[in-house]
Design an enzyme around this catalytic site. Sequence first.
Site, PDB file in Angstrom:
ATOM      1  N   CYS A 101      95.708 -31.261 -46.015  1.00 31.92           N
ATOM      2  CA  CYS A 101      96.541 -32.232 -45.299  1.00 31.92           C
ATOM      3  C   CYS A 101      96.239 -32.132 -43.811  1.00 31.92           C
ATOM      4  CB  CYS A 101      98.020 -31.940 -45.535  1.00 31.92           C
ATOM      5  SG  CYS A 101      99.103 -33.074 -44.645  1.00 31.92           S
ATOM      6  N   CYS A 151     104.693 -39.155 -46.583  1.00 33.12           N
ATOM      7  CA  CYS A 151     104.136 -37.977 -47.254  1.00 33.12           C
ATOM      8  C   CYS A 151     104.805 -37.752 -48.613  1.00 33.12           C
ATOM      9  CB  CYS A 151     104.346 -36.754 -46.374  1.00 33.12           C
ATOM     10  SG  CYS A 151     103.932 -35.208 -47.193  1.00 33.12           S
ATOM     11  N   SER A 164     111.015 -23.964 -56.356  1.00 28.59           N
ATOM     12  CA  SER A 164     110.218 -25.189 -56.253  1.00 28.59           C
ATOM     13  C   SER A 164     110.137 -25.975 -57.559  1.00 28.59           C
ATOM     14  CB  SER A 164     108.821 -24.851 -55.747  1.00 28.59           C
ATOM     15  OG  SER A 164     108.258 -23.789 -56.492  1.00 28.59           O
ATOM     16  N   CYS A 224      96.307 -35.650 -50.298  1.00 33.09           N
ATOM     17  CA  CYS A 224      96.043 -34.304 -50.821  1.00 33.09           C
ATOM     18  C   CYS A 224      95.619 -34.342 -52.297  1.00 33.09           C
ATOM     19  CB  CYS A 224      97.230 -33.375 -50.598  1.00 33.09           C
ATOM     20  SG  CYS A 224      98.800 -34.008 -51.184  1.00 33.09           S
ATOM     21  N   CYS A 281     101.575 -41.608 -48.783  1.00 28.14           N
ATOM     22  CA  CYS A 281     100.255 -40.997 -48.584  1.00 28.14           C
ATOM     23  C   CYS A 281     100.034 -40.000 -49.722  1.00 28.14           C
ATOM     24  CB  CYS A 281     100.214 -40.264 -47.237  1.00 28.14           C
ATOM     25  SG  CYS A 281      98.711 -39.283 -46.998  1.00 28.14           S
ATOM     26  N   ASN A 286     107.556 -32.789 -35.392  1.00 24.39           N
ATOM     27  CA  ASN A 286     107.160 -32.498 -36.767  1.00 24.39           C
ATOM     28  C   ASN A 286     105.963 -33.379 -37.097  1.00 24.39           C
ATOM     29  OD1 ASN A 286     108.522 -33.280 -40.055  1.00 24.39           O
ATOM     30  ND2 ASN A 286     106.998 -31.773 -39.501  1.00 24.39           N
ATOM     31  N   GLY A 287     104.877 -32.751 -37.521  1.00 24.80           N
ATOM     32  CA  GLY A 287     103.668 -33.504 -37.853  1.00 24.80           C
ATOM     33  C   GLY A 287     102.452 -32.881 -37.197  1.00 24.80           C
ATOM     34  N   TYR A 295     107.691 -31.210 -53.017  1.00 26.16           N
ATOM     35  CA  TYR A 295     107.969 -29.805 -52.735  1.00 26.16           C
ATOM     36  C   TYR A 295     108.824 -29.562 -51.495  1.00 26.16           C
ATOM     37  CZ  TYR A 295     107.042 -25.109 -50.858  1.00 26.16           C
ATOM     38  OH  TYR A 295     107.178 -23.862 -50.323  1.00 26.16           O
ATOM     39  N   GLY A 333     110.840 -24.451 -41.940  1.00 27.94           N
ATOM     40  CA  GLY A 333     110.089 -23.578 -41.044  1.00 27.94           C
ATOM     41  C   GLY A 333     110.857 -22.324 -40.718  1.00 27.94           C
ATOM     42  N   CYS A 337     107.494 -28.303 -40.068  1.00 27.85           N
ATOM     43  CA  CYS A 337     108.611 -28.194 -39.126  1.00 27.85           C
ATOM     44  C   CYS A 337     109.802 -29.038 -39.522  1.00 27.85           C
ATOM     45  CB  CYS A 337     108.198 -28.660 -37.735  1.00 27.85           C
ATOM     46  SG  CYS A 337     106.733 -27.877 -37.110  1.00 27.85           S
ATOM     47  N   ASP A 381     106.188 -25.716 -62.406  1.00 26.74           N
ATOM     48  CA  ASP A 381     106.190 -25.538 -60.949  1.00 26.74           C
ATOM     49  C   ASP A 381     105.730 -26.834 -60.304  1.00 26.74           C
ATOM     50  OD1 ASP A 381     106.587 -24.374 -58.510  1.00 26.74           O
ATOM     51  OD2 ASP A 381     105.099 -22.780 -58.749  1.00 26.74           O
ATOM     52  N   ASP A 382     105.921 -26.930 -58.975  1.00 29.85           N
ATOM     53  CA  ASP A 382     105.577 -28.189 -58.311  1.00 29.85           C
ATOM     54  C   ASP A 382     104.094 -28.296 -58.023  1.00 29.85           C
ATOM     55  OD1 ASP A 382     106.053 -26.155 -56.130  1.00 29.85           O
ATOM     56  OD2 ASP A 382     105.143 -27.812 -55.031  1.00 29.85           O
TER      57      ASP A 382
HETATM   58  P1  AMP Z   1      99.423 -20.477 -55.726  1.00 26.06           P
HETATM   59  O1  AMP Z   1      99.443 -20.278 -57.207  1.00 26.06           O
HETATM   60  O2  AMP Z   1      99.020 -19.209 -55.007  1.00 26.06           O
HETATM   61  O3  AMP Z   1      98.601 -21.639 -55.334  1.00 26.06           O
HETATM   62  O4  AMP Z   1     100.913 -20.765 -55.254  1.00 26.06           O
HETATM   63  C1  AMP Z   1     101.647 -21.810 -55.801  1.00 26.06           C
HETATM   64  C2  AMP Z   1     103.043 -21.770 -55.217  1.00 26.06           C
HETATM   65  O5  AMP Z   1     103.009 -22.073 -53.818  1.00 26.06           O
HETATM   66  C3  AMP Z   1     103.950 -22.793 -55.874  1.00 26.06           C
HETATM   67  O6  AMP Z   1     105.123 -22.139 -56.320  1.00 26.06           O
HETATM   68  C4  AMP Z   1     104.286 -23.784 -54.776  1.00 26.06           C
HETATM   69  O7  AMP Z   1     105.631 -24.203 -54.842  1.00 26.06           O
HETATM   70  C5  AMP Z   1     104.044 -23.013 -53.502  1.00 26.06           C
HETATM   71  N1  AMP Z   1     103.599 -23.908 -52.423  1.00 26.06           N
HETATM   72  C6  AMP Z   1     102.916 -25.042 -52.520  1.00 26.06           C
HETATM   73  N2  AMP Z   1     102.677 -25.590 -51.322  1.00 26.06           N
HETATM   74  C7  AMP Z   1     103.234 -24.795 -50.416  1.00 26.06           C
HETATM   75  C8  AMP Z   1     103.351 -24.841 -48.990  1.00 26.06           C
HETATM   76  N3  AMP Z   1     102.823 -25.825 -48.281  1.00 26.06           N
HETATM   77  N4  AMP Z   1     103.996 -23.819 -48.393  1.00 26.06           N
HETATM   78  C9  AMP Z   1     104.508 -22.797 -49.121  1.00 26.06           C
HETATM   79  N5  AMP Z   1     104.444 -22.716 -50.477  1.00 26.06           N
HETATM   80  C10 AMP Z   1     103.813 -23.697 -51.114  1.00 26.06           C
END
Ligand code: AMP
Length: 471
Positions: free
Chosen positions: A394, A248, A295, A448, A445, A109-110, A254, A35, A9, A357-358
Amino acid sequence: MFDKFKDECGVFAIHGHPEAANLTYLGLYALQHRGQESAGIASSNGREVLCYKSMGHVADIFTPERIGALHGSMAIGHTRYSTSGDTVLLNAQPFSVACNKGNIAVAHNGNITNANELRNDLEAAGSIFQATSDTEVILHLIARSREQQIESALREALIQLEGAYSLVFVSQDRVIVARDPYGFRPLAMGTLEVSGRKVCTVFASETCAFDLLGATYIRDVEPGEMVIVDSKGITRMQFAPPQKRSQCVFEHVYFSRPDSVVFGRPVQLSRERMGRLLAREYPVDADIVVPVPDSGVTAALGYSTESGIPYRQALIRNHYVGRTFIEPSQAIRDFGVKLKLNPVRNLLEGKRVILVDDSIVRGTTSRKIVRMVRQAGAREVHMRISCPPTISPCFYGVDTPTKSELIAANNTVEEIRRFVEADTLSYLSLENLQDAVNDGSDHFCYACYTGKYPTELVQLQQRLPLEASRL
Ligand code: AMP
């Protein structure tokens, strides 16, 4: 019962501006990435608290007429994301009630980790709940408090809560905000010029909301702190002693926008350093560095700068993917990912690609993207992730799935590499992530990535089957 562990959120609050609802709308617009499921605004005109909320995006929900009806110089707002069936309007925020302390609205939020227990107790004592969100519990606790002053009632309510909360309240005559004693989720405070030398006070999950309004970031609301803004000015109260700071880290990895300052640190700085350190930790001989947009963009820039390998935007994202679209009647392979991303073939053909990617959560999207890059002609695909493997869910407000669905909870990095069909796969180490967010004092934290939760109750919940604890 509660849709715990799912809410991501954004919150916003403003006091002392003639266009409070309108500015809250703008603030929420800047926080839309936090959100996209529902949004709402509650304002106070000094006599009553008015509220409008609906499913959908901020810009679609609020027409000039709807904002115009939200009179007053104080307002709060909320954007909410939820992934499951609990996405009903009843759970949209702010929640507002009329009780013996007057009219109050709250946005949160939380995640409150002891919400189920509190709700059971409240229901046993006669409280009637309308929604399944844990936030409603707070209003019931305030309403039931014997304290007459709203701040005292709120303090009494807050010290019963466990878990993560950045809260914004509006009552008939004041705005109150509070942050949990661990400081899990962000909450920034700023000032905005109203006219001449007069300034008003604003609060937001991220400072990108201040930038849109022309507000100035002053400081963060501190863990365990309550800030009350009324016609007499600003008062602060430490409602609970601060605990070990547990900000967090995923906000920096991300969730937050790179143009925001979160926990007092520019997100862009952290993300670029994640990429730089990833390049040092896991170099690879390749032709181009390609981000998974959006991301992976900032980390990919860092990786490219550090390695000297050119950065290329070889995946193009369609930003206009709406909630509803007409799906083809015949199945198209990987339709969902293709809607969002399209490869630039001439950049990828014959190239050895570093894909940044993140995070990898389930691995299914990443596999589709690796396939897409390969089908567009890439010779090699080396995946680099700007945080450690996500091994634990989380409980504090980020939507990570249960352990059984988290690919890194059940597979080695080599097994994940095979699943996503990359030539190599590497994750940033925890030490380097700590370095990237400049966490010399252990203020974040990392649950995860480590499975070590900062609060007691979650450790208890860990012993329960995870699926059951999500009910
Ligand atoms: P997957 O390979 O299906 O695990 O998807 C990975 C993608 O999901 C990456 O591009 C992340 O940036 C994205 N992602 C990670 N965490 C979240 C989140 N909490 N909500 C939405 N997208 C996320």
